[in-house]
Write a protein that holds these residues in place. Sequence first.
Motif, PDB file in Angstrom:
ATOM      1  N   VAL A   6       0.063  -7.222  -3.686  1.00 49.65           N
ATOM      2  CA  VAL A   6       0.566  -6.568  -2.474  1.00 49.65           C
ATOM      3  C   VAL A   6       0.906  -7.610  -1.407  1.00 49.65           C
ATOM      4  O   VAL A   6       1.954  -7.515  -0.760  1.00 49.65           O
ATOM      5  N   LEU A   7       0.067  -8.620  -1.241  1.00 48.78           N
ATOM      6  CA  LEU A   7       0.381  -9.660  -0.263  1.00 48.78           C
ATOM      7  C   LEU A   7       1.574 -10.503  -0.705  1.00 48.78           C
ATOM      8  O   LEU A   7       2.407 -10.881   0.128  1.00 48.78           O
ATOM      9  N   ALA A   8       1.688 -10.773  -1.990  1.00 54.30           N
ATOM     10  CA  ALA A   8       2.830 -11.559  -2.476  1.00 54.30           C
ATOM     11  C   ALA A   8       4.141 -10.819  -2.248  1.00 54.30           C
ATOM     12  O   ALA A   8       5.118 -11.406  -1.764  1.00 54.30           O
ATOM     13  N   VAL A   9       4.183  -9.544  -2.585  1.00 56.56           N
ATOM     14  CA  VAL A   9       5.419  -8.774  -2.439  1.00 56.56           C
ATOM     15  C   VAL A   9       5.755  -8.572  -0.968  1.00 56.56           C
ATOM     16  O   VAL A   9       6.881  -8.839  -0.532  1.00 56.56           O
ATOM     17  N   ASN A  10       4.803  -8.111  -0.188  1.00 55.83           N
ATOM     18  CA  ASN A  10       5.079  -7.756   1.208  1.00 55.83           C
ATOM     19  C   ASN A  10       5.119  -8.980   2.125  1.00 55.83           C
ATOM     20  O   ASN A  10       6.122  -9.208   2.805  1.00 55.83           O
ATOM     21  N   LEU A  11       4.063  -9.747   2.169  1.00 53.44           N
ATOM     22  CA  LEU A  11       3.975 -10.830   3.156  1.00 53.44           C
ATOM     23  C   LEU A  11       4.741 -12.075   2.718  1.00 53.44           C
ATOM     24  O   LEU A  11       5.565 -12.599   3.465  1.00 53.44           O
ATOM     25  N   ALA A  40       0.671   1.230   9.487  1.00 50.63           N
ATOM     26  CA  ALA A  40      -0.602   0.690   8.996  1.00 50.63           C
ATOM     27  C   ALA A  40      -0.827  -0.754   9.420  1.00 50.63           C
ATOM     28  O   ALA A  40      -1.962  -1.237   9.387  1.00 50.63           O
ATOM     29  N   GLY A  41       0.221  -1.449   9.843  1.00 46.40           N
ATOM     30  CA  GLY A  41       0.078  -2.836  10.244  1.00 46.40           C
ATOM     31  C   GLY A  41      -0.581  -3.037  11.592  1.00 46.40           C
ATOM     32  O   GLY A  41      -1.043  -4.135  11.900  1.00 46.40           O
ATOM     33  N   PRO A  50      -6.588  -1.730   2.529  1.00 49.34           N
ATOM     34  CA  PRO A  50      -6.649  -2.871   3.450  1.00 49.34           C
ATOM     35  C   PRO A  50      -5.639  -3.961   3.105  1.00 49.34           C
ATOM     36  O   PRO A  50      -5.129  -4.625   4.002  1.00 49.34           O
ATOM     37  N   HIS A  51      -5.324  -4.139   1.836  1.00 51.33           N
ATOM     38  CA  HIS A  51      -4.355  -5.163   1.445  1.00 51.33           C
ATOM     39  C   HIS A  51      -2.973  -4.857   2.025  1.00 51.33           C
ATOM     40  O   HIS A  51      -2.287  -5.751   2.527  1.00 51.33           O
ATOM     41  N   TYR A  52      -2.573  -3.602   2.002  1.00 45.07           N
ATOM     42  CA  TYR A  52      -1.279  -3.188   2.549  1.00 45.07           C
ATOM     43  C   TYR A  52      -1.273  -3.359   4.073  1.00 45.07           C
ATOM     44  O   TYR A  52      -0.325  -3.893   4.648  1.00 45.07           O
ATOM     45  N   ALA A  53      -2.349  -2.932   4.725  1.00 47.13           N
ATOM     46  CA  ALA A  53      -2.445  -3.037   6.182  1.00 47.13           C
ATOM     47  C   ALA A  53      -2.390  -4.495   6.633  1.00 47.13           C
ATOM     48  O   ALA A  53      -1.693  -4.827   7.596  1.00 47.13           O
ATOM     49  N   VAL A  54      -3.103  -5.363   5.945  1.00 50.11           N
ATOM     50  CA  VAL A  54      -3.110  -6.785   6.294  1.00 50.11           C
ATOM     51  C   VAL A  54      -1.725  -7.395   6.079  1.00 50.11           C
ATOM     52  O   VAL A  54      -1.243  -8.170   6.908  1.00 50.11           O
ATOM     53  N   ALA A  55      -1.070  -7.039   4.982  1.00 52.33           N
ATOM     54  CA  ALA A  55       0.270  -7.562   4.715  1.00 52.33           C
ATOM     55  C   ALA A  55       1.240  -7.130   5.810  1.00 52.33           C
ATOM     56  O   ALA A  55       2.038  -7.937   6.304  1.00 52.33           O
TER      57      ALA A  55
END
Length: 145
Positions: A6-11, A40-41, A50-55
């Motif tokens: 999720v962090l790789a794709v989004n962030l 969510a950010g 939480p992974h999506y929100a953090v990204a």
Amino acid sequence: ADWDRVLAVNLRGCLNGCRLAGAHMRARGFGRIVNLGSYAGHRVSAATGPHYAVAKAGIEQLTRIFALDLAPAGVTVNCVAPSAIDGPAAAALPPDRLAAVRARIPVGRLGRGEEVAALIVHLASDAAGYTTGQVIDLDGGRGLA
């Protein structure tokens, strides 16, 4: 593994896109970057992990960082942060949960994809040349409640 994906794709995807597109736009002396964040950010939401929100929070910060860096070159960088949008994710929710989400939105309905697109088109236009570094909530007033 899910966290990393999720962090790789989004962030990381946002970082790479801003770096690559920003370099070309800087060389041209003009450009518009519009990142896609999320409610969510910057607001706690039980609907996302939480992974999506953090990204998505990271995307908001990247937007501001790149906006400062690229503004002198005539490039604007903004972020659209939608809340509940009518689409596949909303359709997958159980009816009672969807009704609860809708009840928390002051305008009384989910957003439409066309509304997200219209804001992005505006931010990419010449009319938005003085707007940079902004995270714009598209939430039907949800963040006010």
